[in-house]
Design a protein around this motif. Structure first.
Motif, PDB file in Angstrom:
ATOM      1  N   ILE A   2       0.841  -1.195   0.000  1.00  0.00           N
ATOM      2  CA  ILE A   2       0.000   0.000   0.000  1.00  0.00           C
ATOM      3  C   ILE A   2       0.876   1.245   0.000  1.00  0.00           C
ATOM      4  O   ILE A   2       1.801   1.367   0.805  1.00  0.00           O
ATOM      5  CB  ILE A   2      -0.927   0.024   1.241  1.00  0.00           C
ATOM      6  CG1 ILE A   2      -1.787  -1.238   1.289  1.00  0.00           C
ATOM      7  CG2 ILE A   2      -1.811   1.264   1.232  1.00  0.00           C
ATOM      8  CD1 ILE A   2      -2.666  -1.346   2.528  1.00  0.00           C
ATOM      9  N   GLY A   3       0.587   2.180  -0.912  1.00  0.00           N
ATOM     10  CA  GLY A   3       1.350   3.428  -0.942  1.00  0.00           C
ATOM     11  C   GLY A   3       1.180   4.153  -2.260  1.00  0.00           C
ATOM     12  O   GLY A   3       0.136   4.092  -2.897  1.00  0.00           O
ATOM     13  N   GLY A   4       2.237   4.851  -2.656  1.00  0.00           N
ATOM     14  CA  GLY A   4       2.191   5.627  -3.897  1.00  0.00           C
ATOM     15  C   GLY A   4       3.542   6.253  -4.154  1.00  0.00           C
ATOM     16  O   GLY A   4       4.560   5.867  -3.569  1.00  0.00           O
ATOM     17  N   GLY A   5       3.560   7.234  -5.024  1.00  0.00           N
ATOM     18  CA  GLY A   5       4.804   7.928  -5.339  1.00  0.00           C
ATOM     19  C   GLY A   5       5.809   7.028  -6.019  1.00  0.00           C
ATOM     20  O   GLY A   5       5.457   6.081  -6.718  1.00  0.00           O
ATOM     21  N   SER A  52      -4.698 -11.285   3.146  1.00  0.00           N
ATOM     22  CA  SER A  52      -3.244 -11.266   2.973  1.00  0.00           C
ATOM     23  C   SER A  52      -2.517 -11.977   4.115  1.00  0.00           C
ATOM     24  O   SER A  52      -3.007 -12.048   5.245  1.00  0.00           O
ATOM     25  CB  SER A  52      -2.741  -9.817   2.900  1.00  0.00           C
ATOM     26  OG  SER A  52      -3.112  -9.221   1.681  1.00  0.00           O
ATOM     27  N   ASP A  53      -1.335 -12.481   3.781  1.00  0.00           N
ATOM     28  CA  ASP A  53      -0.406 -12.973   4.795  1.00  0.00           C
ATOM     29  C   ASP A  53       0.468 -11.834   5.301  1.00  0.00           C
ATOM     30  O   ASP A  53       0.932 -11.863   6.435  1.00  0.00           O
ATOM     31  CB  ASP A  53       0.483 -14.075   4.206  1.00  0.00           C
ATOM     32  CG  ASP A  53      -0.331 -15.287   3.780  1.00  0.00           C
ATOM     33  OD1 ASP A  53      -0.871 -15.971   4.666  1.00  0.00           O
ATOM     34  OD2 ASP A  53      -0.431 -15.540   2.564  1.00  0.00           O
ATOM     35  N   MET A  54       0.691 -10.842   4.448  1.00  0.00           N
ATOM     36  CA  MET A  54       1.510  -9.696   4.823  1.00  0.00           C
ATOM     37  C   MET A  54       1.000  -8.442   4.144  1.00  0.00           C
ATOM     38  O   MET A  54       0.622  -8.475   2.970  1.00  0.00           O
ATOM     39  CB  MET A  54       2.977  -9.922   4.440  1.00  0.00           C
ATOM     40  CG  MET A  54       3.888  -8.710   4.671  1.00  0.00           C
ATOM     41  SD  MET A  54       5.605  -9.033   4.218  1.00  0.00           S
ATOM     42  CE  MET A  54       6.135  -9.888   5.708  1.00  0.00           C
ATOM     43  N   ILE A  55       0.980  -7.340   4.897  1.00  0.00           N
ATOM     44  CA  ILE A  55       0.699  -6.013   4.363  1.00  0.00           C
ATOM     45  C   ILE A  55       2.005  -5.221   4.443  1.00  0.00           C
ATOM     46  O   ILE A  55       2.629  -5.173   5.511  1.00  0.00           O
ATOM     47  CB  ILE A  55      -0.381  -5.274   5.169  1.00  0.00           C
ATOM     48  CG1 ILE A  55      -1.631  -6.152   5.379  1.00  0.00           C
ATOM     49  CG2 ILE A  55      -0.725  -3.944   4.523  1.00  0.00           C
ATOM     50  CD1 ILE A  55      -2.388  -6.449   4.139  1.00  0.00           C
ATOM     51  N   VAL A  56       2.399  -4.601   3.347  1.00  0.00           N
ATOM     52  CA  VAL A  56       3.605  -3.771   3.333  1.00  0.00           C
ATOM     53  C   VAL A  56       3.192  -2.325   3.094  1.00  0.00           C
ATOM     54  O   VAL A  56       2.547  -2.016   2.094  1.00  0.00           O
ATOM     55  CB  VAL A  56       4.602  -4.219   2.245  1.00  0.00           C
ATOM     56  CG1 VAL A  56       5.857  -3.340   2.279  1.00  0.00           C
ATOM     57  CG2 VAL A  56       4.984  -5.681   2.425  1.00  0.00           C
ATOM     58  N   LEU A  57       3.547  -1.458   4.020  1.00  0.00           N
ATOM     59  CA  LEU A  57       3.285  -0.024   3.885  1.00  0.00           C
ATOM     60  C   LEU A  57       4.576   0.670   3.483  1.00  0.00           C
ATOM     61  O   LEU A  57       5.591   0.556   4.168  1.00  0.00           O
ATOM     62  CB  LEU A  57       2.778   0.564   5.204  1.00  0.00           C
ATOM     63  CG  LEU A  57       1.575  -0.129   5.858  1.00  0.00           C
ATOM     64  CD1 LEU A  57       1.219   0.569   7.164  1.00  0.00           C
ATOM     65  CD2 LEU A  57       0.389  -0.147   4.911  1.00  0.00           C
ATOM     66  N   GLY A  58       4.531   1.383   2.358  1.00  0.00           N
ATOM     67  CA  GLY A  58       5.693   2.141   1.915  1.00  0.00           C
ATOM     68  C   GLY A  58       6.710   1.270   1.202  1.00  0.00           C
ATOM     69  O   GLY A  58       6.437   0.116   0.869  1.00  0.00           O
ATOM     70  N   PRO A  79      -2.843   8.765   2.920  1.00  0.00           N
ATOM     71  CA  PRO A  79      -4.101   8.976   2.187  1.00  0.00           C
ATOM     72  C   PRO A  79      -4.863   7.684   1.917  1.00  0.00           C
ATOM     73  O   PRO A  79      -6.086   7.710   1.755  1.00  0.00           O
ATOM     74  CB  PRO A  79      -3.635   9.624   0.874  1.00  0.00           C
ATOM     75  CG  PRO A  79      -2.374  10.330   1.246  1.00  0.00           C
ATOM     76  CD  PRO A  79      -1.705   9.427   2.246  1.00  0.00           C
ATOM     77  N   ASN A  80      -4.169   6.547   1.891  1.00  0.00           N
ATOM     78  CA  ASN A  80      -4.841   5.257   1.740  1.00  0.00           C
ATOM     79  C   ASN A  80      -5.410   4.779   3.067  1.00  0.00           C
ATOM     80  O   ASN A  80      -6.539   4.290   3.137  1.00  0.00           O
ATOM     81  CB  ASN A  80      -3.846   4.206   1.221  1.00  0.00           C
ATOM     82  CG  ASN A  80      -3.125   4.628  -0.037  1.00  0.00           C
ATOM     83  OD1 ASN A  80      -3.700   4.653  -1.105  1.00  0.00           O
ATOM     84  ND2 ASN A  80      -1.850   4.960   0.091  1.00  0.00           N
TER      85      ASN A  80
END
Length: 325
Positions: free
Chosen positions: A9-12, A183-189, A199-200
């Motif tokens: 999850i993220g952007g840029g 999910s088994d894993m969530i990755v932020l950034g 913003p998410n």
């Protein structure tokens, strides 16, 4: 055994680095991409066509695709100054915008383009409606619009989002909540804390899904502080802001780069968004999360300080394997 399910999850420019390396692993990938960008080409197209901004989606599409290098160069080509109404627009943004008009939404356009470009995994805009980012500063001042936030001198207290073109409550795109819960894993950034990641997370349905998921939640902490957003922030400060916006300590693991950016490199390159390297506060991190993975994740390229995608993904894969029965 089924493939591990990992949602990023993220952007840029941050998450494409991770996604490019992650697609070479035997995992099922979902990318959830911010839709609050209102600057540059994305902002112009968003305003003209009232669609979700295509720029971050474009970069993720390229990162997760096996398109030949020539196709990538064509898709990422940016029209030059002096090209009239086309000036500054990447060709890929125009293609996504055109497909969105044909298909009725950016969400539908991305599902078609992922097949067209043989994407490994799923790509979902965080919301199917363009969102406006609001930043409330510690002095009570509020700035509206992602591209305007860095221009105000002050420390951000919190951010929230609204639908840009109506008064409806912001909603997650279809399948996003299910992807998080399964999910088994969530990755932020990695990525800009207040303008690419949060913003998410402040979309109510996504926030609730992160509170409910049994997945390991990992945060890839930024290497550099960012002008107008995270000045004087330590790594623990970044995590504290995430947990505060989510309402409880959701972050399980933080990945921290401990390699030093050479002073000479910083002096000889103009870091337009960067200030200094993020300070380490390992005692603070232990209060904010369950696990800290500190290693050398630094990659110096094109005058910037980035994460080395392969090294980050190696640690993520070790973590997800250790968590599976």
């Amino acid at each position: 055994m089924r493939k591990p399910k990992i949602t990023v999850i993220g952007g840029g420019t941050g998450i494409p680095v991770i996604l490019k390396s992650l697609r070479r692993e035997d995992v099922a990938i979902t990318a959830v991409v911010t839709v609050a960008d209102d600057g540059g080409s994305s902002g112009e197209l968003r305003s003209a066509m009232q669609l979700t901004p295509p720029g971050d989606l474009r970069n993720v599409l390229v990162a997760m695709s096996d398109m030949p290098k020539l196709y990538e160069q064509v898709f990422q080509y940016r029209f030059q100054e002096g090209d009239g109404a086309l000036a500054g627009h990447p060709l890929g943004n125009l293609i996504i915008a055109g497909m969105a008009e044909m298909q009725g939404s950016t969400y539908n356009a991305m599902q078609l383009l992922t097949k067209f470009f043989h994407v490994t995994g799923k790509i979902y805009p965080a919301s199917e409606s363009p969102l406006t980012l609001h930043a409330v500063f510690q002095d009570g001042h509020e700035v509206v619009g992602e591209s305007s936030i860095a221009g105000y001198e002050g420390m951000i207290d919190h951010v929230y989002v609204t639908n840009t073109y109506n008064d409806d409550k912001p909603k997650a795109s279809r399948k996003v909540v299910d992807a998080i819960l399964e999910s088994d894993m969530i990755v932020l950034g990695p990525g800009s804390l207040f303008t690419s990641i949060l913003p998410n997370l402040v979309i109510p349905e996504i926030k609730q899904a992160l509170l409910e998921t049994k997945a390991e939640v990992a945060y890839v902490c930024n290497i550099m502080t960012q002008h107008g957003e995270t000045e004087h922030f330590s790594d623990a400060d970044h995590v504290a802001v995430l947990n505060r916006h989510l309402g409880q300590d959701v972050i399980d693991t933080v990945l921290v780069n401990i390699d030093q950016v050479p002073q000479e490199y910083m002096e000889n390159n103009k870091f337009d968004e960067y200030l200094v390297q993020v300070d380490h506060d390992f005692e603070g991190l232990r209060r904010e999360c369950k696990r800290v993975i500190s290693s050398n994740f630094l990659r110096l390229e094109k005058g910037g300080a980035f994460h080395h995608g392969d090294l980050v993904v190696e640690e993520l894969m070790n973590l997800v394997r250790s968590k599976r029965p």
